[in-house]
Write an enzyme that holds these catalytic residues in place. Structure first.
Site, PDB file in Angstrom:
ATOM      1  N   GLU A 205      10.048 -12.690  -0.797  1.00  0.00           N
ATOM      2  CA  GLU A 205      10.205 -12.611   0.658  1.00  0.00           C
ATOM      3  C   GLU A 205      10.696 -13.929   1.235  1.00  0.00           C
ATOM      4  O   GLU A 205      10.218 -14.973   0.812  1.00  0.00           O
ATOM      5  CB  GLU A 205       8.864 -12.289   1.319  1.00  0.00           C
ATOM      6  CG  GLU A 205       8.268 -10.988   0.885  1.00  0.00           C
ATOM      7  CD  GLU A 205       6.910 -10.774   1.540  1.00  0.00           C
ATOM      8  OE1 GLU A 205       6.607 -11.467   2.522  1.00  0.00           O
ATOM      9  OE2 GLU A 205       6.177  -9.915   1.062  1.00  0.00           O
TER      10      GLU A 205
ATOM     11  N   LEU B  27      -7.129   1.824  -5.758  1.00  0.00           N
ATOM     12  CA  LEU B  27      -7.743   2.777  -4.830  1.00  0.00           C
ATOM     13  C   LEU B  27      -8.887   2.089  -4.085  1.00  0.00           C
ATOM     14  O   LEU B  27     -10.019   2.545  -4.082  1.00  0.00           O
ATOM     15  CB  LEU B  27      -8.226   4.017  -5.586  1.00  0.00           C
ATOM     16  CG  LEU B  27      -8.386   5.280  -4.748  1.00  0.00           C
ATOM     17  CD1 LEU B  27      -7.025   5.786  -4.275  1.00  0.00           C
ATOM     18  CD2 LEU B  27      -9.086   6.371  -5.537  1.00  0.00           C
ATOM     19  N   GLY B  28      -8.518   0.982  -3.432  1.00  0.00           N
ATOM     20  CA  GLY B  28      -9.495   0.296  -2.581  1.00  0.00           C
ATOM     21  C   GLY B  28      -9.433   0.882  -1.187  1.00  0.00           C
ATOM     22  O   GLY B  28      -9.182   2.070  -1.005  1.00  0.00           O
TER      23      GLY B  28
ATOM     24  N   HIS C  11       7.737  -8.032   5.947  1.00  0.00           N
ATOM     25  CA  HIS C  11       6.301  -8.017   5.641  1.00  0.00           C
ATOM     26  C   HIS C  11       5.576  -7.551   6.900  1.00  0.00           C
ATOM     27  O   HIS C  11       5.048  -8.351   7.678  1.00  0.00           O
ATOM     28  CB  HIS C  11       5.864  -9.433   5.251  1.00  0.00           C
ATOM     29  CG  HIS C  11       4.517  -9.495   4.603  1.00  0.00           C
ATOM     30  ND1 HIS C  11       4.305 -10.034   3.373  1.00  0.00           N
ATOM     31  CD2 HIS C  11       3.312  -9.041   5.000  1.00  0.00           C
ATOM     32  CE1 HIS C  11       3.030  -9.950   3.051  1.00  0.00           C
ATOM     33  NE2 HIS C  11       2.405  -9.338   4.038  1.00  0.00           N
TER      34      HIS C  11
ATOM     35  N   ALA D 137       3.693  -4.218   7.219  1.00  0.00           N
ATOM     36  CA  ALA D 137       2.894  -2.993   7.127  1.00  0.00           C
ATOM     37  C   ALA D 137       1.640  -3.072   7.988  1.00  0.00           C
ATOM     38  O   ALA D 137       1.067  -2.051   8.347  1.00  0.00           O
ATOM     39  CB  ALA D 137       2.525  -2.695   5.677  1.00  0.00           C
TER      40      ALA D 137
ATOM     41  N   ARG E 232       1.576  -7.020  -1.652  1.00  0.00           N
ATOM     42  CA  ARG E 232       2.395  -8.197  -1.439  1.00  0.00           C
ATOM     43  C   ARG E 232       3.651  -8.128  -2.306  1.00  0.00           C
ATOM     44  O   ARG E 232       3.673  -7.445  -3.326  1.00  0.00           O
ATOM     45  CB  ARG E 232       1.559  -9.434  -1.736  1.00  0.00           C
ATOM     46  CG  ARG E 232       0.387  -9.536  -0.772  1.00  0.00           C
ATOM     47  CD  ARG E 232      -0.602 -10.595  -1.111  1.00  0.00           C
ATOM     48  NE  ARG E 232      -1.381 -10.330  -2.313  1.00  0.00           N
ATOM     49  CZ  ARG E 232      -2.332  -9.407  -2.425  1.00  0.00           C
ATOM     50  NH1 ARG E 232      -2.612  -8.615  -1.408  1.00  0.00           N
ATOM     51  NH2 ARG E 232      -3.002  -9.244  -3.539  1.00  0.00           N
TER      52      ARG E 232
END
Lengths: 296, 296
Positions: free
Chosen positions: B242, B182-183, B260, B262, B231
């Protein structure tokens, strides 16, 4: 079953899997469910409470073939599903009809003027689908801006491995969003977009009081992205007549195509089944209807 | 250009389209940008402010071939992009290095212990991508629950016309959502899901004060849907390395696959370019760094 007044049309209809048509012969059913053959999800709930008949007909001749005169004259309520057409001619064969319980939000497939003339009350889906449709609208908005389905195709087709990075998307947070129609669904969409920092404005038949969003009396602008979670007809119906989709759209990565499915979750089906039952119970106990449609 | 101390590796690198390598010969560049050939989006901004060199090398031998000893010894700052590996061996050829500006959030590709030992300060992307990643997380969540990419495939392939209604989706509103970490990003995801009526809980290295969500010290449950906007390595890296994706997933409609991407919007790229410049300016004017990474 052969003694049931319902005879399924053999050309397109199979009731094999359905658990309905629990008809007590001591009492003529007063509820007719007009639905496509596969839309049987509320039959069990309804038939536990009332004897029901079902039909999928939308014009009078086959309806008359499927219902005996006695059966059709006993019908006091029609539950109309999946926006099957219900016009004045068909209504004329249901002389005792007092209530039309429509499981959609829109009622443009119903002859409301005829209902009004005959004093038939009409209810609609009210807010049964609003959460799911609002969720889906936000999902479609992010999907089209961030190209989620196109990115999914890119990975599935092996292009990510072959060609590397996918194209950039468009940021949602902070964007200006215009909502056409700030009713139950529109308000939920607005509420969901607030923490994205979106600047929300709306157009509606009239400006609403105590709404923090900017009202525009005419258009909301010509540029940008359109998300349609209303009915297909709200766009150009000729161009977008469900389920026909112009093939030109198939090649576009900035287009996300969806079936008529913004409300298609078990949660919405449960909601509409319960709302339908609640309207029926209200009717048969002379209580106010839960989700009446104003006929004027 | 031929007098530049940078010689591009002819095997894989083309700088034809890039506007960088504005090298003032009166002053040896002190900033080395370590980036893939196509990641040139911040070259112009940086080179307007500082002479820069670029390299795409991740091991010392080709780096030494591409930079003269004089050039490499003048480097005081490395801007590390796209998580290109930066290990102790490579660092050893940059004797004057004082700052490593990393344009990713994660720093697992950097030898942080060596940076600490040598007193090299490290910065990361801080919150530059947080909004876009949080937006994308919500988009992916709705996409997978409501099967938006699968529905899009269904329409594009003509199956909607042929077979009719698409399968039901899963309702998001009111669902329990667990957030791992929860950063900055996790908090924005939580904030965005609140108006969906989601019941939010979280797991984090430690319980946070003045957070209204339920904290779980261990796991958040085994059932349900996973959205990974961290990641690839946060899942099982062997299974999800990936850009390789297990082909078994390609046939599944309840899976949404994304490159990759987002954070892949012009907004995020602008943010990281500005943050990088701000860190460089802070460094060269002896001000506190903007997004330092704690090296302990």
């Amino acid at each position: 079953m052969s003694s049931s007044p319902l005879r399924a049309d053999s050309t397109s209809c199979s009731y094999k899997k359905s658990k309905l048509i629990i008809v007590s012969m001591s009492e003529s059913p007063q509820v007719l469910v007009q639905r496509p053959p596969t839309f049987d999800f509320m039959d069990e709930l309804l038939s536990r409470n009332f004897p029901i008949l079902t039909t999928h007909h939308t014009s009078s001749a086959p309806l008359l073939n499927s219902l005996s005169r006695q059966a059709s004259s006993s019908i006091r309520v029609v539950v109309n599903m999946a926006m099957l057409k219900l016009d004045a001619d068909l209504l004329s064969h249901l002389p005792s009809l007092q209530l039309l319980v429509c499981t959609s939000v829109g009622t443009e497939h119903i002859d409301l003027a005829e209902c009004k003339r005959r004093g038939i009350a009409v209810t609609n889906a009210g807010e049964a689908f609003s959460e799911d449709v609002a969720d889906c609208a936000v999902g479609l908005l992010i999907s089209v801006l961030r190209k989620i389905p196109a990115a999914d195709r890119y990975v599935r087709s092996g292009k990510w491995v072959k060609f590397g990075e996918f194209q950039l998307g468009i940021k949602l947070s902070g964007k200006r969003v215009g909502i056409l129609g700030l009713g139950s669904i529109g308000s939920l969409i607005a509420k969901r977009l607030e923490p994205f920092g979106c600047i929300i404005s709306y157009n509606s038949t009239s400006q609403k009081q105590s709404i923090p969003y900017q009202y525009y009396p005419d258009a909301l602008g010509k540029k940008g992205v359109i998300i349609n979670v209303g009915r297909g007809g709200l766009i150009d119906e000729k161009e977008m007549k469900e389920p026909g989709v112009p093939e030109e759209l198939f090649g576009l990565d900035n287009v996300v195509l969806s079936p008529h499915a913004a409300m298609a979750t078990p949660g919405s089906l449960k909601n509409i089944a319960q709302l339908t039952l609640a309207n029926l119970k209200a009717f048969f106990s002379n209580q106010p209807l839960i989700s009446p449609v104003r006929l004027d």
